[in-house]
Design a protein around this motif. Structure first.
Motif, PDB file in Angstrom:
ATOM      1  N   VAL A  38      48.353   5.477  32.113  1.00 61.23           N
ATOM      2  CA  VAL A  38      47.276   5.828  31.024  1.00 61.23           C
ATOM      3  C   VAL A  38      46.592   7.857  30.932  1.00 61.23           C
ATOM      4  O   VAL A  38      46.617   8.213  30.118  1.00 61.23           O
ATOM      5  N   GLY A  39      47.170   8.008  32.229  1.00 58.84           N
ATOM      6  CA  GLY A  39      46.487   9.280  32.299  1.00 58.84           C
ATOM      7  C   GLY A  39      47.222  10.517  32.267  1.00 58.84           C
ATOM      8  O   GLY A  39      46.690  11.147  31.632  1.00 58.84           O
ATOM      9  N   ALA A  40      48.214   9.909  31.685  1.00 58.66           N
ATOM     10  CA  ALA A  40      49.239  10.893  31.032  1.00 58.66           C
ATOM     11  C   ALA A  40      49.200  11.275  30.391  1.00 58.66           C
ATOM     12  O   ALA A  40      48.885  12.275  30.199  1.00 58.66           O
ATOM     13  N   LEU A  41      48.341  10.859  29.405  1.00 59.05           N
ATOM     14  CA  LEU A  41      47.088  11.030  27.555  1.00 59.05           C
ATOM     15  C   LEU A  41      46.371  12.183  28.021  1.00 59.05           C
ATOM     16  O   LEU A  41      46.398  13.386  27.386  1.00 59.05           O
ATOM     17  N   LEU A  42      46.238  12.108  29.544  1.00 62.40           N
ATOM     18  CA  LEU A  42      44.697  13.532  29.560  1.00 62.40           C
ATOM     19  C   LEU A  42      45.420  14.405  30.474  1.00 62.40           C
ATOM     20  O   LEU A  42      45.012  15.530  30.661  1.00 62.40           O
ATOM     21  N   GLY A  43      47.271  14.457  30.353  1.00 62.11           N
ATOM     22  CA  GLY A  43      47.535  15.967  31.159  1.00 62.11           C
ATOM     23  C   GLY A  43      47.524  15.080  32.703  1.00 62.11           C
ATOM     24  O   GLY A  43      48.279  15.967  33.603  1.00 62.11           O
ATOM     25  N   ILE A  44      47.793  14.368  33.217  1.00 55.30           N
ATOM     26  CA  ILE A  44      47.682  13.920  34.424  1.00 55.30           C
ATOM     27  C   ILE A  44      49.046  13.335  34.962  1.00 55.30           C
ATOM     28  O   ILE A  44      49.404  12.638  34.456  1.00 55.30           O
ATOM     29  N   ASP A  45      49.473  14.039  35.932  1.00 53.81           N
ATOM     30  CA  ASP A  45      50.842  13.607  36.074  1.00 53.81           C
ATOM     31  C   ASP A  45      50.855  12.447  36.782  1.00 53.81           C
ATOM     32  O   ASP A  45      50.176  12.100  37.666  1.00 53.81           O
ATOM     33  N   SER A  46      52.520  11.434  35.923  1.00 53.79           N
ATOM     34  CA  SER A  46      52.414  10.373  36.567  1.00 53.79           C
ATOM     35  C   SER A  46      53.843  10.132  36.486  1.00 53.79           C
ATOM     36  O   SER A  46      54.201  10.973  35.590  1.00 53.79           O
ATOM     37  N   LEU A  47      54.570   9.344  36.371  1.00 51.44           N
ATOM     38  CA  LEU A  47      55.633   8.178  35.235  1.00 51.44           C
ATOM     39  C   LEU A  47      55.102   8.454  34.713  1.00 51.44           C
ATOM     40  O   LEU A  47      56.510   8.276  33.359  1.00 51.44           O
ATOM     41  N   GLY A  48      53.749   8.295  33.615  1.00 53.58           N
ATOM     42  CA  GLY A  48      53.638   8.450  31.992  1.00 53.58           C
ATOM     43  C   GLY A  48      53.883   9.601  31.798  1.00 53.58           C
ATOM     44  O   GLY A  48      54.926   8.987  30.320  1.00 53.58           O
ATOM     45  N   ARG A  49      54.082  10.269  31.867  1.00 52.34           N
ATOM     46  CA  ARG A  49      54.154  11.995  31.975  1.00 52.34           C
ATOM     47  C   ARG A  49      56.041  11.817  30.821  1.00 52.34           C
ATOM     48  O   ARG A  49      56.284  12.401  30.251  1.00 52.34           O
ATOM     49  N   LEU A  50      56.950  10.655  31.740  1.00 53.18           N
ATOM     50  CA  LEU A  50      57.827  10.467  31.101  1.00 53.18           C
ATOM     51  C   LEU A  50      58.394  10.102  29.713  1.00 53.18           C
ATOM     52  O   LEU A  50      59.289  10.154  28.539  1.00 53.18           O
ATOM     53  N   PHE A  51      56.594   8.518  29.543  1.00 51.50           N
ATOM     54  CA  PHE A  51      56.928   8.372  28.344  1.00 51.50           C
ATOM     55  C   PHE A  51      56.191   9.582  27.062  1.00 51.50           C
ATOM     56  O   PHE A  51      56.587   9.758  26.170  1.00 51.50           O
ATOM     57  N   MET A  52      55.502  10.618  27.203  1.00 48.37           N
ATOM     58  CA  MET A  52      55.301  11.518  26.393  1.00 48.37           C
ATOM     59  C   MET A  52      55.869  12.210  26.182  1.00 48.37           C
ATOM     60  O   MET A  52      56.421  12.543  25.174  1.00 48.37           O
TER      61      MET A  52
END
Length: 230
Positions: free
Chosen positions: A154-168
Motif C-alpha cells: 500500500v505504501g507504493a501508492l504514496l511513493g514509498i519503494d517496495s514491491l508494490g512499486r511494480l504494481f503501480m
C-alpha cells in the motif's frame, strides 16, 4: 523473462525493502504486545481498555493511517518510517489479543507448581508462562506475517519503494509482467517468512515434538524438565 533479467538489480532492491518493511514491524509488534498482553491478563480493568483500543486501531484503513502518520509524528514527510510505524500498530493490535489467548492457554497447574517451587512472578512469566505459550503465539505471528507482506504494498501508492512499486508501474505502463512479478515475489516472501517462523517455533519449543512422540506429559513433569535444563 527478458524484462526480469534486465531489471534484477531493481527487483532485488525492492524485494529487500519490502522484506525489511514487513519484518521490522513484526519484531516490534512482538516486543510491544507481550508486556501489554500480560498487563491485560493481570489487571481486568486495564485489560478491557487495552483489548478495546487494539480492536479500534485495527479498524483504521491502512492508506489513511499511512497518510496521517507524518502529521502525528511531526515529520510531514512520507517515507519508510511511516510504513514501519503503521504496520507495527496493526501488528500490536492483532498480537495483543492472540498473546492474551496464548498466555491463557498455559495450564494453571503448571503456574501453581512453579509458584510452589519458588518462582517469583517475573521469573515464572519468562521461564514458564511465555515459553509454554509460544505454540499459540506463533500461530498469531504467522497470520500477521502474511498480512504485513500484503500491506507493505500500500505504501507504493504514496511513493514509498517496495514491491508494490511494480504494481503501480505495471498499471501505468499497461505492462502486466511487472504486476505478475510483484505478486509472485510477495507470495514467495510470505512463504519464506512463514517457513522461518515455523522453524523458529520448532527450535524454541522442542518439548512439543517430544510430546507428540511419547504422548502428552504431565504439566508438572514438563515444568521440572524445563527447570532441570535451565
Amino acid at each position: 523473462m527478458d524484462w526480469f533479467l534486465q531489471n534484477t538489480e531493481m527487483i532485488g532492491r525492492l524485494t529487500a525493502l519490502h522484506l525489511f518493511q514487513a519484518v521490522i514491524p513484526l519484531v516490534l509488534g512482538v516486543l510491544i504486545a507481550i508486556p501489554l498482553a500480560q498487563a491485560a491478563r493481570l489487571h481486568r480493568g486495564l485489560g478491557g481498555f487495552i483489548l478495546g483500543t487494539s480492536a479500534i486501531l485495527y479498524t483504521i484503513p491502512s492508506l489513511a493511517l499511512f497518510v496521517l502518520l507524518p502529521v502525528i509524528l511531526g515529520t510531514k514527510v512520507l517515507d519508510i518510517t511511516n510504513v514501519i510505524v503503521a504496520l507495527t500498530i496493526y501488528a500490536v493490535a492483532l498480537l495483543v489479543r492472540s498473546t492474551v489467548d496464548a498466555l491463557n492457554s498455559v495450564d494453571d497447574d503448571v503456574r501453581q507448581a512453579a509458584a510452589a517451587m519458588g518462582y517469583r512472578p517475573l521469573r515464572r512469566f519468562l521461564a514458564v508462562d511465555l515459553p509454554l505459550s509460544l505454540p499459540v503465539l506463533f500461530a498469531g505471528l504467522r497470520v500477521i506475517s502474511v498480512s504485513n507482506m500484503s500491506l507493505v504494498s500500500v505504501g507504493a501508492l504514496l511513493g514509498i519503494d517496495s514491491l508494490g512499486r511494480l504494481f503501480m508501474d505495471g498499471l501505468y505502463r499497461n505492462f502486466p509482467t511487472e504486476i505478475v512479478v510483484g505478486i509472485v515475489l510477495i507470495l514467495l516472501l510470505a512463504l519464506v517468512l512463514d517457513l522461518v517462523l515455523v522453524l523458529c517455533q520448532r527450535l524454541l519449543t522442542p518439548w512439543t515434538r517430544a510430546a507428540r512422540r511419547t504422548g502428552p506429559p504431565l504439566p508438572l513433569s514438563t515444568l521440572e524438565a524445563r527447570t532441570a535444563g535451565a
